[in-house]
Design a protein around this motif. Structure first.
Motif, mmCIF file in Angstrom:
data_model
loop_
_atom_site.group_PDB
_atom_site.id
_atom_site.type_symbol
_atom_site.label_atom_id
_atom_site.label_comp_id
_atom_site.label_asym_id
_atom_site.label_seq_id
_atom_site.Cartn_x
_atom_site.Cartn_y
_atom_site.Cartn_z
ATOM 1 N N UNK A 142 0.840 -1.203 0.000
ATOM 2 C CA UNK A 142 0.000 0.000 0.000
ATOM 3 C C UNK A 142 0.877 1.255 0.000
ATOM 4 N N UNK A 143 1.978 1.227 0.765
ATOM 5 C CA UNK A 143 2.885 2.373 0.784
ATOM 6 C C UNK A 143 3.536 2.605 -0.567
ATOM 7 N N UNK A 144 3.930 1.508 -1.239
ATOM 8 C CA UNK A 144 4.549 1.623 -2.561
ATOM 9 C C UNK A 144 3.544 2.165 -3.577
ATOM 10 N N UNK A 145 2.301 1.726 -3.482
ATOM 11 C CA UNK A 145 1.263 2.231 -4.382
ATOM 12 C C UNK A 145 1.027 3.727 -4.149
ATOM 13 N N UNK A 146 1.004 4.127 -2.877
ATOM 14 C CA UNK A 146 0.768 5.541 -2.559
ATOM 15 C C UNK A 146 1.856 6.431 -3.145
ATOM 16 N N UNK A 147 3.084 5.937 -3.184
ATOM 17 C CA UNK A 147 4.171 6.727 -3.778
ATOM 18 C C UNK A 147 3.996 6.838 -5.288
ATOM 19 N N UNK A 148 3.419 5.808 -5.901
ATOM 20 C CA UNK A 148 3.177 5.849 -7.342
ATOM 21 C C UNK A 148 1.938 6.672 -7.682
ATOM 22 N N UNK A 149 0.976 6.694 -6.764
ATOM 23 C CA UNK A 149 -0.297 7.386 -6.991
ATOM 24 C C UNK A 149 -0.604 8.329 -5.836
ATOM 25 N N UNK A 150 0.078 9.463 -5.743
ATOM 26 C CA UNK A 150 -0.211 10.428 -4.667
ATOM 27 C C UNK A 150 -1.677 10.863 -4.721
ATOM 28 N N UNK A 151 -2.313 10.903 -3.561
ATOM 29 C CA UNK A 151 -3.701 11.339 -3.496
ATOM 30 C C UNK A 151 -4.708 10.212 -3.629
ATOM 31 N N UNK A 152 -4.226 9.010 -3.933
ATOM 32 C CA UNK A 152 -5.119 7.860 -4.044
ATOM 33 C C UNK A 152 -5.168 7.089 -2.733
ATOM 34 N N UNK A 153 -6.301 6.425 -2.509
ATOM 35 C CA UNK A 153 -6.483 5.622 -1.308
ATOM 36 C C UNK A 153 -6.826 4.193 -1.702
#
Length: 315
Positions: free
Chosen positions: A112-123
Motif C-alpha cells: 500500500x505504501x509503494x502504491x501511494x508513492x506511485x499514486x499520490x492522493x489515491x487511497x
C-alpha cells in the motif's frame, strides 16, 4: 421481459457441461437448486431449452440459439458493470482491493505504501470477503484487483502474478497428541476430522483439504467455517484440524490452537490477481507493480499491464 443475468450464467454452464451435476459443481450450488433455476428460465422464455435424459442435458433448437447469444450478452454486461463500478471509485481516487484472510501477509502495508508513492492522493480500500468467495469480489467486479491465496476457482480467466510461496502448516487442538511433534507428516493427519470451508468455495475447499494428495484416502469433515474466527473456534473446541498457510501461525493466535509444520504436502502461494480488462488500466498497473516490487527476481520479466511505471503517477 426482464431476465436475471444469474439465470443466464446458470444456463450457460449447463449448456457447456451438458450435465447438471458437473454444472452445479462448477457453479458451487446444489443440483436441485440449479434444476429449479433452469426451469424458472424456461418458464420465463416459454420454451424448453434442454432435453433431459439419464445421460445428461442436450440443448433443444431453441436452447442452441440462446447458447450462441449468451456469451456476448454476458461479456458485455460484465464489462458494463465493471466499468460502472470502477468509474465511481476512480472519481473518488479509490482503488478497491479484495482479499481473503491475511491478504499478502506482512507485505500488505509495504504494498500500500509503494502504491501511494506511485499514486499520490489515491487511497486503497481493502475489502475482505469470507471463504465462500475465494476471488474476494474480483470475479463479479466488486473490486479492481485482489490479493489471493492460490489456486482459486476461475483463476484461469484472470491475470495472476505469484508474490509469495510458503509451506503449509496445520492448525490443531493444543491438547491433541500430535501437537507434541515439531513437524507432522501429512499422512498422519489423514484419519483426522478436518475443518472445511463452505461447499460454495468449490474446489478451493478441496485444495485446503488436500484431497488430491491423500492417495485416495477419504476426507472426514468435522466442522464448516466461513471465516478465521469460526475456523479457530472449531479447532480450539476439538472439532477438527486444518491445513493453513505458514502466515496463519503468525497472524491468528488463539488459546487452545497450536500450529505445526506439515511435511509431505504441497506449499501455498499468495498472488495478486486482476481481470484482463485491467491490463489497460494504469492505476491497476501501478498497484500490481507495487505488489511485485521486492518479490520479482531480476531475471523475470515485468508483466505488461497499464501505463509503464513513472509515466502517469497521478490523475
Amino acid at each position: 421481459m426482464d431476465i436475471d443475468t444469474r439465470l443466464l450464467r446458470y444456463f450457460a454452464a449447463v449448456a457447456e457441461e451438458g450435465h447438471l451435476t458437473r454444472a452445479a459443481e462448477r457453479l458451487f450450488i446444489s443440483q436441485p437448486a440449479l434444476t429449479k433455476q433452469i426451469k424458472q428460465l424456461e418458464t420465463q422464455f416459454g420454451v424448453e431449452l434442454f432435453t433431459r435424459s439419464r445421460t445428461g442435458m442436450a440443448l433443444t433448437e431453441a436452447g442452441r440459439v440462446l447458447a450462441e447469444r449468451i456469451p456476448v450478452v454476458l461479456e458485455d454486461w460484465d464489462l458494463a458493470l465493471r466499468e460502472t463500478r470502477s468509474a465511481s471509485s476512480r472519481a473518488s481516487h479509490v482503488l478497491r482491493v479484495g482479499f481473503v484472510a491475511s491478504a499478502a501477509n506482512e507485505n500488505t502495508q509495504e504494498i500500500i505504501g509503494s502504491f501511494a508513492r506511485r499514486r499520490p492522493g489515491w487511497r486503497v480500500d481493502m475489502r475482505q470477503t469470507d471463504w465462500s468467495d475465494p476471488t474476494a469480489g474480483l470475479a463479479d467486479g466488486q473490486v479492481d484487483v485482489a490479493l489471493l491465496r492460490l489456486p482459486f476457482p476461475g483463476q484461469d480467466t484472470l491475470r495472476v502474478e505469484v508474490l509469495i510461496t510458503e509451506p503449509r502448516w496445520v492448525g490443531i487442538p493444543t491438547a491433541h497428541p500430535l501437537a507434541e511433534l515439531a513437524e507432522i507428516p501429512f499422512r498422519q493427519l489423514w484419519d483426522e476430522p478436518f475443518v472445511a470451508t463452505p461447499t460454495e468455495s468449490g474446489w478451493w475447499r478441496d485444495y485446503w483439504l488436500a484431497t488430491q494428495e491423500r492417495e485416495g484416502h477419504p476426507v472426514k469433515i468435522g466442522a464448516i467455517a466461513s471465516n478465521p474466527d469460526e475456523w479457530l473456534t472449531a479447532i480450539a473446541n476439538g472439532y477438527g484440524v486444518s491445513l493453513t498457510p505458514e502466515a496463519t501461525a503468525r497472524f491468528y493466535q488463539r488459546p487452545g490452537v497450536t500450529y505445526r509444520l506439515v511435511t509431505g504436502v504441497s506449499p501455498s502461494q499468495v498472488g495478486v490477481a486482476w481481470a484482463p480488462a485491467g491490463d489497460s488500466d494504469p492505476v491497476v498497473g501501478d498497484f500490481v507493480r507495487a505488489c511485485l516490487a521486492g518479490h520479482r527476481t531480476s531475471t523475470t520479466a515485468e508483466p505488461d499491464i497499464g501505463t509503464p511505471m513513472g509515466e502517469a503517477s497521478a490523475d
